[in-house]
Design an enzyme around this catalytic site. Sequence first.
Site, PDB file in Angstrom:
ATOM      1  N   ARG A  20       4.558   1.232   4.194  1.00 60.89           N
ATOM      2  CA  ARG A  20       4.077   1.801   2.697  1.00 60.89           C
ATOM      3  C   ARG A  20       2.409   1.252   2.738  1.00 60.89           C
ATOM      4  O   ARG A  20       2.055  -0.161   2.792  1.00 60.89           O
ATOM      5  CB  ARG A  20       4.800   0.785   1.514  1.00 60.89           C
ATOM      6  CG  ARG A  20       4.606   1.622   0.099  1.00 60.89           C
ATOM      7  CD  ARG A  20       5.362   0.643  -1.002  1.00 60.89           C
ATOM      8  NE  ARG A  20       5.403   1.828  -2.131  1.00 60.89           N
ATOM      9  CZ  ARG A  20       4.595   0.711  -3.059  1.00 60.89           C
ATOM     10  NH1 ARG A  20       3.932   0.359  -2.854  1.00 60.89           N
ATOM     11  NH2 ARG A  20       4.856   1.506  -3.999  1.00 60.89           N
ATOM     12  N   TYR A  25      -0.732  -4.683  -0.415  1.00 57.07           N
ATOM     13  CA  TYR A  25      -0.051  -3.704   1.282  1.00 57.07           C
ATOM     14  C   TYR A  25      -0.975  -4.866   2.196  1.00 57.07           C
ATOM     15  O   TYR A  25      -0.431  -5.067   2.688  1.00 57.07           O
ATOM     16  CB  TYR A  25      -1.012  -3.563   0.798  1.00 57.07           C
ATOM     17  CG  TYR A  25      -1.982  -2.367   2.319  1.00 57.07           C
ATOM     18  CD1 TYR A  25      -0.309  -1.493   3.311  1.00 57.07           C
ATOM     19  CD2 TYR A  25      -2.990  -2.008   3.192  1.00 57.07           C
ATOM     20  CE1 TYR A  25      -0.926  -0.943   4.170  1.00 57.07           C
ATOM     21  CE2 TYR A  25      -2.775  -0.989   4.475  1.00 57.07           C
ATOM     22  CZ  TYR A  25      -1.503  -1.107   4.765  1.00 57.07           C
ATOM     23  OH  TYR A  25      -1.807  -0.473   5.714  1.00 57.07           O
TER      24      TYR A  25
END
Length: 320
Positions: free
Chosen positions: A73, A142
Amino acid sequence: MIFPKVLITGAGGFVGEALVFRLLLDKKFSPVAAVRGSTRLQGLCPVAVFDLANTIALPDLSDVQVVIHAAARVHVMNETAIDALAEFRKINLEGTLRLAQHAANSGVKRFIFISTIKVNGESTTPGIPFKADDVPAPLDPYAISKYEAEEALKQLGNSTGMEIVIIRPPLVYGPGVKGNFLTLLCWLDRGIPLPLGVIDNQRSLVAIGNLVDLVVVCINHPRAAGNTFLVSDGEDLSTTQLLRSLGSALGKRARLLPVPKWLLKMAAASMGKQMVARRLCESLQVDISKNRELLGWTPPINIDRTIRQTAVHYLEKQTK
């Protein structure tokens, strides 16, 4: 002759697809492309359907010697999730560890994890680049999820004997690039004035060909096992230099306005775009000397060559 079987996750993406094509071209490996959906690789090599978000289905790793894990992702510019870190962890940490445990159980010898330079941090002082063995300093969800995955993989490697290799690239570019790099190409092609004419930072980038070349070296190099590597083109550019080079490759003169960095950052902050301004204005340099010392690897592809190829590919797409 039996060639090593290598499974590449994220093979439908920019990096993963380039890896599969390189392995097919080399003819030294037997690549298996793991993708979530349809792919133009169908018919060129074996294809496995695999989604990191699926907590049950896992790819068949029979006879696979190496897994290159490029699926993730990725960084989301306009995050809508209430708990962004939890969403990143589901894929980048939990999904990765689930795949890696399956790989270890299946007898996979080496697991190559494509991480991110953001594990090191967001910026550097000019002339003081990040090094592979620096203390990590991930800041956004992230990067944190990628760092946590790195640590979990190392622990798994220690307990199972599966060799772990970690590669942290900065911005990857090349023909077919998407995201912010493609946006810059579009703006330059249209002659849109950009307030980036006096940005004196230094940024490390990596051409897709250079990243892929390092990954291929790490497939079977004995000294890659258990190590973390940074990767770049080996030469750094300021944002202003990059835009001028891209404009020249497009056959256009980049229209860059001499707006001071402080004013640009202030304007970006007023619009909630601090991170965008940070990436455009601040430095991010990486030291790749470890690659040369341990692996004998230096970037084989010149940055100017890849910028030209990227521009040509973009222009060809515009005419179709």
